[in-house]
Design an enzyme around this catalytic site. Structure first.
Site, PDB file in Angstrom:
ATOM      1  N   HIS A 131       0.864  -1.177   0.000  1.00  0.00           N
ATOM      2  CA  HIS A 131       0.000   0.000   0.000  1.00  0.00           C
ATOM      3  C   HIS A 131       0.897   1.222   0.000  1.00  0.00           C
ATOM      4  O   HIS A 131       2.064   1.140  -0.377  1.00  0.00           O
ATOM      5  CB  HIS A 131      -0.915  -0.025   1.220  1.00  0.00           C
ATOM      6  CG  HIS A 131      -1.851  -1.192   1.214  1.00  0.00           C
ATOM      7  ND1 HIS A 131      -2.867  -1.308   0.302  1.00  0.00           N
ATOM      8  CD2 HIS A 131      -1.927  -2.297   1.979  1.00  0.00           C
ATOM      9  CE1 HIS A 131      -3.528  -2.430   0.528  1.00  0.00           C
ATOM     10  NE2 HIS A 131      -2.971  -3.052   1.541  1.00  0.00           N
ATOM     11  N   THR A 132       0.396   2.313   0.496  1.00  0.00           N
ATOM     12  CA  THR A 132       1.200   3.532   0.542  1.00  0.00           C
ATOM     13  C   THR A 132       2.494   3.286   1.309  1.00  0.00           C
ATOM     14  O   THR A 132       2.460   2.887   2.467  1.00  0.00           O
ATOM     15  CB  THR A 132       0.424   4.644   1.275  1.00  0.00           C
ATOM     16  OG1 THR A 132      -0.903   4.626   0.826  1.00  0.00           O
ATOM     17  CG2 THR A 132       1.047   5.983   1.033  1.00  0.00           C
ATOM     18  N   THR A 133       3.619   3.518   0.658  1.00  0.00           N
ATOM     19  CA  THR A 133       4.872   3.361   1.389  1.00  0.00           C
ATOM     20  C   THR A 133       5.592   4.686   1.581  1.00  0.00           C
ATOM     21  O   THR A 133       6.556   4.757   2.311  1.00  0.00           O
ATOM     22  CB  THR A 133       5.806   2.375   0.695  1.00  0.00           C
ATOM     23  OG1 THR A 133       5.813   2.674  -0.690  1.00  0.00           O
ATOM     24  CG2 THR A 133       5.338   0.948   0.911  1.00  0.00           C
ATOM     25  N   TRP A 185      -1.234   8.665   5.870  1.00  0.00           N
ATOM     26  CA  TRP A 185       0.100   9.216   6.148  1.00  0.00           C
ATOM     27  C   TRP A 185      -0.004  10.619   6.741  1.00  0.00           C
ATOM     28  O   TRP A 185       0.373  11.591   6.123  1.00  0.00           O
ATOM     29  CB  TRP A 185       0.930   9.213   4.859  1.00  0.00           C
ATOM     30  CG  TRP A 185       2.366   8.946   5.125  1.00  0.00           C
ATOM     31  CD1 TRP A 185       3.294   9.856   5.510  1.00  0.00           C
ATOM     32  CD2 TRP A 185       3.034   7.682   5.060  1.00  0.00           C
ATOM     33  NE1 TRP A 185       4.505   9.237   5.682  1.00  0.00           N
ATOM     34  CE2 TRP A 185       4.386   7.915   5.404  1.00  0.00           C
ATOM     35  CE3 TRP A 185       2.631   6.393   4.730  1.00  0.00           C
ATOM     36  CZ2 TRP A 185       5.329   6.891   5.434  1.00  0.00           C
ATOM     37  CZ3 TRP A 185       3.557   5.380   4.753  1.00  0.00           C
ATOM     38  CH2 TRP A 185       4.900   5.631   5.106  1.00  0.00           C
TER      39      TRP A 185
END
Lengths: 254, 288
Positions: B64-66, B171
């Site tokens: 997913h979002t890294t 994030w």
């Protein structure tokens, strides 16, 4: 099974030979015999009003609500069977929220009311379901201005200048027809609507009653709100006085 | 079936593939697939099937979002006598590029609560939608009360922690601030992983290192609005001098029991003509 035309009212999936679906008509009667609800569309907004009898002396006032908020710009009154009406309201919540999430805009009233009518209609398509004994009287304010819609249990949904459902609806409707609603502000119309409701009361019953009022207008910032308690109280008092005044005037003439 | 036209078993023989074959006994599902029935039975194997490769050949696990793309930096919030104050700049940075310069990162949630966000801007927009939905629900309850800052804070904690448990975090570092009629001012923070705390003053990202020491020293819960504003300005100025991903364009928001007020964007006076700045390499011998 005696006589022609009987025996066709046992299921929503059965038509009568004349092409009627009796169960759906009976369901409509549940709203027709229920509490009177009025919705009117004015110059700058819309009003919903419901007259509720006091069920018991021990019930706290304002605890049996019949007007619900659906989203910021839209609310509805439920005539007829209250639990059935709550089903419609909760569906309306879902539809409004889902539309906003998906399209990023508030749901147009027409779309909402059509979807609610469809929702009601589904209950008249299967033998295992019972049609809803309620309807959705919707007031809203969107880009197209103020609206009053009525989505009925038989699956139709129309837009109105003013509409009444429940007991005494015929009388209220004829009174509404005489008014120039399109030229009134919501504030002016508030008392007029109360008077319409009160005039159609059954004089013989001494039951106490309560009038629930809600509105949406430019004045409320296009937000659906219940009419502030003191204003609502004042309006009802004024309406009562005016009716008494008019009655005594006409007595004198007679 | 045409006998001299017998096809190898791993080649599809479904009726939709081969016009020659129409035997109903071979219309089974397995033969519609381009997968050998077993590896050894294939007379010649050109390439393993795609999904076989994924399972064995060490394909990357799902990610997913890294890392974030467009980010906002520090958000600061402090309590004062009549309420709370929050400030943030208006930069949406694309890496170190100052890409968007009018991003408002402070959101009015209701009459008593504001939320500020640093980190990924798009995730903050998503959170904004969540809060908007939540407030609409709150409005629909029509019970004469609205959510308190504490409740909004708890809600956001759950959202952030839930997303980290899905290994798909939002994030952001969030700051929730507001005034509750019963329990007074509230300032709290929620991290990207759902970590949360409340305090008299809170800051995210660089502010944690550069502003909170100032707050620790000078912030008091009973300070006046004027004192609080000047402390906030000082903290912002300190940040702006040292944080390269910040711009001199700020928004200041306050919540008092009378309601929420968010300022227009403004800039701070800065002073760069310090001696050390005239020849920056003078005291850094050995660098450029």
């Amino acid at each position: 099974m005696s006589g022609v035309g009987s025996g066709y009212d046992l299921s929503v999936t059965t038509f009568s030979p004349e092409g009627r679906v009796f169960q759906v008509e009976y369901a409509g009667k549940a709203t027709d015999n229920g509490v009177p609800c009025v919705g009117v569309c004015c110059k700058d907004g819309a009003i919903l009003a419901v007259e509720k009898p006091e069920e018991t002396k021990m019930m706290l006032p304002q605890s049996n609500r019949r007007i619900f908020t659906v989203s910021r710009h839209c609310g509805m009154a439920v005539p007829g069977k209250l639990p059935d009406g709550r089903q419609i309201v909760s569906r309306a919540h879902q539809e409004a929220e889902q539309y906003k999430r998906f399209y990023g805009e508030t749901i147009p009233t027409k779309v909402l009311c059509d979807r609610l009518a469809n929702f009601c209609h589904v209950f008249s398509l299967y033998w295992s379901l019972r049609p809803l004994g309620s309807a959705a009287l919707t007031a809203s304010f969107d880009d197209q201005g103020p609206h009053i819609y009525l989505s009925e249990t038989n699956g139709v949904s129309y837009r109105y200048y003013g509409i009444a459902v429940g007991k005494g609806r015929q009388g209220i409707k004829t009174e509404l027809e005489r008014l120039k609603l399109g030229e009134m502000t919501t504030r002016e119309a508030l008392k007029v609507v109360c008077k319409c409701l009160m005039r159609q009361r059954d004089e013989s019953s001494n039951k106490k009653y309560e009038i629930e009022l809600a509105w949406i207008s430019e004045e409320t910032g296009r937000e659906f709100q219940r009419v502030p308690e003191d204003l609502a109280k004042q309006t009802v008092e004024d309406a009562k006085k005016e009716i008494e005044q008019e009655d005594s005037d006409s007595d004198m003439e007679a | 079936m045409i006998p001299h036209c017998q096809l190898p078993s791993h080649i599809a023989t479904g009726p939709h593939v081969s016009p020659f074959v129409s035997s109903p006994s071979h219309a089974g599902r397995a033969e519609d697939l381009h997968v050998p029935s077993s590896g050894s039975s294939a007379p010649f194997s050109v390439a393993p099937s795609a999904d076989h490769a994924e399972a064995s050949a060490g394909a990357e696990p799902r990610k997913h979002t890294t890392y974030p793309y467009v980010t906002g930096n520090s958000v600061l919030a402090i309590k004062y006598k009549d309420g709370v104050l929050m400030a943030a700049d208006m930069l949406g940075a694309y890496g170190s590029t100052k890409r968007y310069k009018s991003v408002q990162r402070i959101l009015r949630v209701n009459d008593t609560t504001i939320v500020g966000a640093s980190g990924e801007i798009s995730d903050f927009q998503y959170i904004s939608n969540l809060l908007d939905e939540l407030m609409t629900q709150d409005f629909c309850y029509d019970d004469g009360c609205t959510m308190t800052p504490k409740e909004v804070h708890a809600y956001l904690c759950r959202v952030m922690y839930n997303r980290r448990n899905k290994m798909d975090p939002l994030w952001n570092s969030l700051v929730v601030a507001g005034v509750d009629k019963t329990s007074g001012s509230f300032v709290g923070s929620v991290g990207m992983l759902g970590t949360s705390y409340t305090d008299s003053h809170v800051a995210t990202s660089f502010g944690n290192h550069l502003s909170r020491p100032l707050f620790r020293e000078f912030q008091r819960d009973d300070m006046s609005l004027e004192e609080a504003v000047s402390l906030m300005q000082e903290a912002l100025r300190v940040l702006f001098y040292r944080d390269k991903t910040s711009i001199n364009k700020y928004v200041l928001a306050k919540v008092e029991s009378s309601g929420v007020a968010i300022s227009k964007p403004f800039a701070l006076d800065t002073k760069w003509d310090l001696k050390a700045f005239v020849n920056p390499s003078k005291h850094a011998v050995g660098s450029w």
